[in-house]
Design an enzyme around this catalytic site. Structure first.
Site, PDB file in Angstrom:
ATOM      1  CG  MET A  30     -18.317-153.188 -35.702  1.00  0.00           C
ATOM      2  SD  MET A  30     -18.791-154.835 -36.274  1.00  0.00           S
ATOM      3  CE  MET A  30     -19.573-155.495 -34.820  1.00  0.00           C
ATOM      4  CD  GLU A  35     -20.403-143.786 -20.512  1.00  0.00           C
ATOM      5  OE1 GLU A  35     -19.218-143.664 -20.175  1.00  0.00           O
ATOM      6  OE2 GLU A  35     -21.096-142.834 -20.927  1.00  0.00           O
ATOM      7  CG  HIS A  37     -18.290-148.279 -28.415  1.00  0.00           C
ATOM      8  ND1 HIS A  37     -19.592-148.673 -28.241  1.00  0.00           N
ATOM      9  CD2 HIS A  37     -17.711-149.225 -29.194  1.00  0.00           C
ATOM     10  CE1 HIS A  37     -19.807-149.807 -28.893  1.00  0.00           C
ATOM     11  NE2 HIS A  37     -18.678-150.171 -29.474  1.00  0.00           N
ATOM     12  N   GLY A 147     -10.673-152.418 -27.002  1.00  0.00           N
ATOM     13  CA  GLY A 147     -11.159-152.800 -25.675  1.00  0.00           C
ATOM     14  C   GLY A 147     -10.679-154.187 -25.276  1.00  0.00           C
ATOM     15  CE  LYS A 149     -18.048-157.738 -24.372  1.00  0.00           C
ATOM     16  NZ  LYS A 149     -18.553-157.180 -25.619  1.00  0.00           N
ATOM     17  CB  SER A 185     -21.985-156.191 -25.449  1.00  0.00           C
ATOM     18  OG  SER A 185     -22.285-156.664 -26.749  1.00  0.00           O
TER      19      SER A 185
HETATM   20  P1  AMP Z   1     -17.450-152.965 -31.459  1.00  0.00           P
HETATM   21  O1  AMP Z   1     -18.216-151.730 -31.832  1.00  0.00           O
HETATM   22  O2  AMP Z   1     -18.248-153.957 -30.678  1.00  0.00           O
HETATM   23  O3  AMP Z   1     -16.668-153.535 -32.604  1.00  0.00           O
HETATM   24  O4  AMP Z   1     -16.345-152.467 -30.435  1.00  0.00           O
HETATM   25  C1  AMP Z   1     -15.456-151.455 -30.774  1.00  0.00           C
HETATM   26  C2  AMP Z   1     -14.390-151.378 -29.729  1.00  0.00           C
HETATM   27  O5  AMP Z   1     -14.968-151.114 -28.451  1.00  0.00           O
HETATM   28  C3  AMP Z   1     -13.612-152.691 -29.591  1.00  0.00           C
HETATM   29  O6  AMP Z   1     -12.226-152.399 -29.435  1.00  0.00           O
HETATM   30  C4  AMP Z   1     -14.195-153.298 -28.345  1.00  0.00           C
HETATM   31  O7  AMP Z   1     -13.297-154.138 -27.673  1.00  0.00           O
HETATM   32  C5  AMP Z   1     -14.488-152.060 -27.524  1.00  0.00           C
HETATM   33  N1  AMP Z   1     -15.496-152.357 -26.514  1.00  0.00           N
HETATM   34  C6  AMP Z   1     -16.706-152.918 -26.714  1.00  0.00           C
HETATM   35  N2  AMP Z   1     -17.337-153.101 -25.536  1.00  0.00           N
HETATM   36  C7  AMP Z   1     -16.502-152.650 -24.581  1.00  0.00           C
HETATM   37  C8  AMP Z   1     -16.575-152.583 -23.149  1.00  0.00           C
HETATM   38  N3  AMP Z   1     -17.633-153.007 -22.468  1.00  0.00           N
HETATM   39  N4  AMP Z   1     -15.518-152.058 -22.493  1.00  0.00           N
HETATM   40  C9  AMP Z   1     -14.422-151.628 -23.175  1.00  0.00           C
HETATM   41  N5  AMP Z   1     -14.298-151.661 -24.517  1.00  0.00           N
HETATM   42  C10 AMP Z   1     -15.312-152.175 -25.203  1.00  0.00           C
END
Ligand code: AMP
Length: 281
Positions: A30, A35, A37, A147, A149, A185
């Site tokens: 998103m 780091e 991502h 992730g 996460k 995050s």
């Molecule tokens: P988002 O942009 O929050 O939807 O996250 C996109 C992808 O990045 C998802 O697969 C998350 O699980 C992963 N992600 C977000 N934060 C982390 C993190 N701290 N460590 C590893 N992967 C992450």
């Protein structure tokens, strides 16, 4: 790096790679990249011939009182970071491109969608599942990277891929943390300095559980009680859930006799953060 705004362009770019026999790896995001991502991008680089990323703040996974409107967005910065990592193409659709009309078709993963974050964010996983399926249909990746996460999201996507026979291999990348342990995050940007300090209770409580587990405690009730006591010491943090579950179907386990997911979500003011660890006897 190609920046593609339409479904047609993204499909064409991905098909061209596929027809040359290149394995396409997709990293859905998103935006507001950090780091965490980038570690997904690096994993994708290592395992795929062509790396695709998507940046789309998906409205259907936000509840009516959630942060869709104020979710951090910085496309220029994100594109710079992706370019530097050697991403081949980025799919950046508008909401109208992805949802030209009110959708009536949804992917619901029965049971799983209502557990962990699904309990306090009704409709969230339906939105996630549907948009991920749409992205898979658009990009047709051979591999897709997520992730740890978002552990519940991983369980749900794995289940969709299995149930719907999607020809994509799901790869899961470990949680990237700040030096003091806070999981990275995009929402950490919402925290004021006081909340940033208080946010350490999430990883602190998870570590407390790990220590008790390593000393031999296996009972979920005792482990959760200890974690909740940590939260009670920081009244500014409102616990949403602290659960110990099966990592595949997300149902609670009474004791950690096999690989288990210890997952937490908590509110700091209006900001909701999640974190987890996996324990294995
Ligand atoms: P988002 O942009 O929050 O939807 O996250 C996109 C992808 O990045 C998802 O697969 C998350 O699980 C992963 N992600 C977000 N934060 C982390 C993190 N701290 N460590 C590893 N992967 C992450």
């Amino acid at each position: 790096m190609n920046v593609l705004r339409t479904i047609e362009e993204a499909r064409k770019r991905s098909r061209a790679a596929g027809s040359r026999g290149a394995r396409v790896g997709l990293v859905p995001t998103m935006g507001a990249l950090h780091e965490g991502h980038l570690s997904l991008i690096r994993a994708a680089k290592a395992k795929s011939d062509i790396v695709a990323a998507s940046i789309f703040v998906n409205p259907t996974q936000f509840g009516p009182n959630e942060d869709f409107a104020r979710y951090p967005r910085d496309l220029d910065r994100d594109l710079g970071l992706l370019e530097r990592e050697g991403v081949d193409f980025v799919f950046v659709p508008s909401v109208e491109e992805m949802y030209p009309e009110q959708g009536v078709t949804w992917i619901t993963v029965e049971g799983l969608s209502e557990r962990l974050c699904g309990k306090s964010r009704p409709g969230h996983f339906r939105g996630v599942a549907t948009v991920v399926a749409k992205l898979f249909n658009i990009v047709s990746p051979d591999l897709a990277f997520f992730g740890q996460k978002d552990a519940a999201q991983v369980a749900i996507i794995r289940r969709i891929v299995r149930d719907l026979n999607m020809p994509v291999q799901i790869e899961v990348v470990p949680i990237v943390r700040e030096s003091d342990g806070l999981a990275l995050s995009s929402r950490n940007a919402y925290l004021n300095p006081e909340q940033r300090k208080d946010a350490l209770v999430l990883f602190g409580a998870l570590n407390g559980v790990r220590e008790l587990f390593e000393k031999g405690e296996r009972g979920s009730a005792a482990l959760i009680r200890a974690a909740k006591a940590d939260f009670e010491r920081i009244p500014a943090v409102r616990l949403d859930y602290f659960e110990i579950v099966d990592p595949d179907d997300l149902t609670p386990v009474t004791a950690i006799n096999k690989r288990s997911l210890v997952a937490v979500a908590a509110f700091l003011g209006g900001t909701r953060l999640i974190d987890n660890i996996v324990l294995e006897p």
